[in-house]
Design a protein around this motif. Structure first.
Motif, PDB file in Angstrom:
ATOM      1  N   LEU A   1      45.995  50.699  62.297  1.00 49.28           N
ATOM      2  CA  LEU A   1      46.098  50.222  63.682  1.00 49.28           C
ATOM      3  C   LEU A   1      45.585  51.335  64.572  1.00 49.28           C
ATOM      4  O   LEU A   1      45.889  52.505  64.324  1.00 49.28           O
ATOM      5  N   ASP A   2      44.806  51.003  65.607  1.00 49.81           N
ATOM      6  CA  ASP A   2      44.277  52.039  66.480  1.00 49.81           C
ATOM      7  C   ASP A   2      44.637  51.710  67.932  1.00 49.81           C
ATOM      8  O   ASP A   2      43.875  51.044  68.639  1.00 49.81           O
TER       9      ASP A   2
ATOM     10  N   HIS B   1      47.001  30.847  64.016  1.00 52.82           N
ATOM     11  CA  HIS B   1      47.524  32.132  63.541  1.00 52.82           C
ATOM     12  C   HIS B   1      46.937  33.237  64.429  1.00 52.82           C
ATOM     13  O   HIS B   1      45.760  33.184  64.773  1.00 52.82           O
ATOM     14  N   VAL B   2      47.747  34.242  64.763  1.00 51.18           N
ATOM     15  CA  VAL B   2      47.198  35.339  65.586  1.00 51.18           C
ATOM     16  C   VAL B   2      47.149  36.674  64.824  1.00 51.18           C
ATOM     17  O   VAL B   2      46.915  37.724  65.431  1.00 51.18           O
ATOM     18  N   TYR B   3      47.376  36.617  63.521  1.00 54.37           N
ATOM     19  CA  TYR B   3      47.149  37.766  62.638  1.00 54.37           C
ATOM     20  C   TYR B   3      47.666  39.088  63.198  1.00 54.37           C
ATOM     21  O   TYR B   3      46.911  40.052  63.300  1.00 54.37           O
ATOM     22  N   HIS B   4      48.947  39.092  63.546  1.00 57.19           N
ATOM     23  CA  HIS B   4      49.579  40.383  63.814  1.00 57.19           C
ATOM     24  C   HIS B   4      49.428  41.253  62.564  1.00 57.19           C
ATOM     25  O   HIS B   4      49.154  42.444  62.636  1.00 57.19           O
TER      26      HIS B   4
ATOM     27  N   PRO C   1      43.975  46.863  57.391  1.00 55.82           N
ATOM     28  CA  PRO C   1      43.762  47.219  58.801  1.00 55.82           C
ATOM     29  C   PRO C   1      43.436  45.976  59.635  1.00 55.82           C
ATOM     30  O   PRO C   1      42.584  45.169  59.244  1.00 55.82           O
ATOM     31  N   MET C   2      44.143  45.831  60.736  1.00 51.02           N
ATOM     32  CA  MET C   2      43.937  44.673  61.600  1.00 51.02           C
ATOM     33  C   MET C   2      44.312  45.042  63.024  1.00 51.02           C
ATOM     34  O   MET C   2      45.472  45.299  63.325  1.00 51.02           O
TER      35      MET C   2
END
Ligand SMILES: Cc1ncc(COP(=O)(O)O)c(C=O)c1O
Length: 372
Positions: free
Chosen positions: A6-7, A281-284, A345-346
Motif C-alpha cells: 500500500l502506498d 466490488h471495491v477491492y480494499h 499489492p492493491m
C-alpha cells in the motif's frame, strides 16, 4: 523492483495543498472534537451512501459497538457473524457482553453464507453482522429475509466496503446500521483513527449521538452510560476532501483487479477473487488463493513484492476466543481460506508496470516446483 502493499504517500501527494488548507481551517476555528467539520462530513458521507444519516465516531470498532449498544444488545444475547473477519467485529459484540456465534462463509465470495444461518439460530439470537469482506458486499437479500422472519437486527460491517454496491445500492445502507472504518489504509482513510455509522432511523441516530459523547443528551446532562467515541475535526476535514476522490480511487482499484484477473487467467495454482453478480466490488483487498501460501509469500518478498494475509487465523480459533468452545474443523471454508489467502499489492496509484511485475512474480512462484 520494489512494490509496496500500500502506498499512502503516493495517494496523498496530489492533494497535499488541499489538506493543508483544510487542517488550517480546523486550527483557526478550534473545532477539534466533534463540531462543524464533523457535521459537514456526516452530511456528505450520508449523501454519498444514499442514507438519511451518518454519525461520525472515533473508529470502526466504536461504530460497531455503539450500533449494537444502541440497538439494545446486552449480556446473554447472541449475535451471528462470520469467523473470517478482522477481530474488531467480534470485539464489538464482546464489549456488549453478548456472545458471538459464527456461521461459515461462501467459498467464492468469502462472505456470510445465508444458508448457514438457520443452524445457528437460538432463542437468544438478537442480531446478525454480515461483513462486506475485502470490499465485496455480502448477499444481503436472504440475510435480511432471515432476519425479518426471526425478528433480528442486522448491522453491516462495511469497514472495508466504502462505495461498494449490492444490486446497485451502496453497501452499509441495507440494514439497521452500516458501520465504517476510516483507518488510514482503508479505501476512504483518515489521517488517524475515525469511523461512522450510517442509518435511516432517526431514533437510532440520536442514541448513537448521545452514546458517543459520554451519554450526554445536552452538555453535562447524562442520560445514559456512554463513552468518548467522538470523531476529530481534523479527521473529518481530511475525509471531506478524500470522499470527493473515492469513486475515482475505487475505479482504479477495480481496474487493477481486472488486470490481475487477466494475468492469472489460465494459470493453475492461482485462484482469483470472484465478483458476485449482485456486487460491485471495491477491492480494499485483492486476495488470491494459493497452495503453500507462506512459501509463495516468502518468494514474493524476496522479489521485492510486499504482500499481506487477511487473516492467518480465523476468529473462532484465536486464543482470545477459546472460551467460546469452537474446535478446528467447525468452519471448513473459513479455515481453508485462512490457509490459502494471499493479498497482493492493491492501491489506486499502483502502476501497470508494478502490477505486471507482481503478476509475473506470482506466476513464477507457483510455477517453481520446490520453493524452499
Ligand atoms: C472488517 C472490519 N471490521 C472492523 C474494523 C475496525 O475498524 P477500526 O480499525 O477503525 O476500529 C476493521 C478495520 O480494520 C475491519 O476491517
Amino acid at each position: 523492483m520494489k512494490v509496496p502493499f500500500l502506498d499512502l504517500k503516493a495517494h496523498h501527494a496530489a492533494l497535499i495543498d488541499k489538506f493543508d488548507r483544510a487542517i488550517r481551517q480546523v486550527i483557526e476555528s478550534s473545532a477539534f472534537a466533534g463540531g462543524p467539520f464533523v457535521e459537514r462530513f456526516e452530511e456528505e458521507f450520508a449523501a454519498y451512501c444514499g442514507s438519511e444519516y451518518a454519525i461520525g465516531v472515533g473508529n470502526g470498532t466504536d461504530a460497531l459497538w455503539l450500533a449494537l449498544l444502541a440497538l439494545g444488545i446486552r449480556e446473554g444475547d447472541e449475535v451471528i457473524t462470520v469467523p473470517n473477519t478482522f477481530f474488531a467485529t467480534v470485539e464489538a459484540i464482546n464489549r456488549c457482553k453478548a456472545r458471538p456465534v459464527f456461521v461459515d462463509v461462501d467459498e467464492n465470495t468469502f462472505t456470510m453464507n445465508p444458508a448457514e444461518l438457520e443452524n445457528s439460530l437460538t432463542e437468544r439470537t438478537k442480531a446478525i453482522i454480515p461483513v462486506h469482506l475485502f470490499g465485496q458486499p455480502a448477499d444481503m437479500d436472504p440475510i435480511l429475509e432471515f432476519a425479518r422472519a426471526n425478528g433480528l437486527f442486522v448491522i453491516e460491517d462495511a469497514a472495508q466496503a466504502h462505495g461498494a454496491e449490492y444490486k446497485g445500492r451502496k453497501a452499509g445502507t441495507f440494514s439497521d446500521a452500516g458501520c465504517f472504518s476510516f483507518y488510514p489504509g482503508k479505501n476512504l482513510g483518515a489521517f488517524g483513527e475515525a469511523g461512522a455509522v450510517v442509518t435511516n432511523d432517526p431514533e437510532l441516530r440520536k442514541q448513537i449521538q448521545v452514546l458517543r459523547d459520554h451519554g450526554q443528551s445536552q452538555k453535562y446532562y447524562h442520560t445514559s452510560m456512554g463513552w468518548n467515541c467522538r470523531m476529530d475535526g481534523i479527521q473529518a476535514a481530511v475525509l471531506s476532501i478524500k470522499l470527493r476522490y473515492l469513486d475515482e480511487a475505487n475505479f482504479l482499484r477495480r481496474k487493477h483487479a481486472l488486470g490481475y484477473n487477466q494475468a492469472f487467467a489460465g494459470i493453475d495454482g492461482v485462484l482469483t477473487p470472484l465478483e458476485a453478480r449482485h456486487a460491485r466490488h471495491v477491492y480494499h483487498v485483492y486476495a488470491i488463493r494459493v497452495q503453500e501460501r507462506d512459501k509463495v509469500r516468502r518468494f514474493l518478498e524476496e522479489k521485492g513484492v510486499d504482500c499481506g494475509v487477511h487473516y492467518p487465523i480465523p476468529i473462532h480459533l484465536q486464543e482470545a476466543c477459546r472460551g467460546l468452545g469452537y474446535m478446528e474443523g467447525a468452519f471448513p471454508i473459513a479455515e481453508d481460506l485462512a490457509e490459502k489467502f494471499l493479498s497482493l499489492p492493491m492501491f489506486p496509484e499502483l502502476t501497470e508496470e508494478e502490477a505486471e511485475y507482481v503478476a509475473s512474480c506470482v506466476s513464477e512462484a507457483v510455477g517453481v516446483e520446490a520453493l524452499v
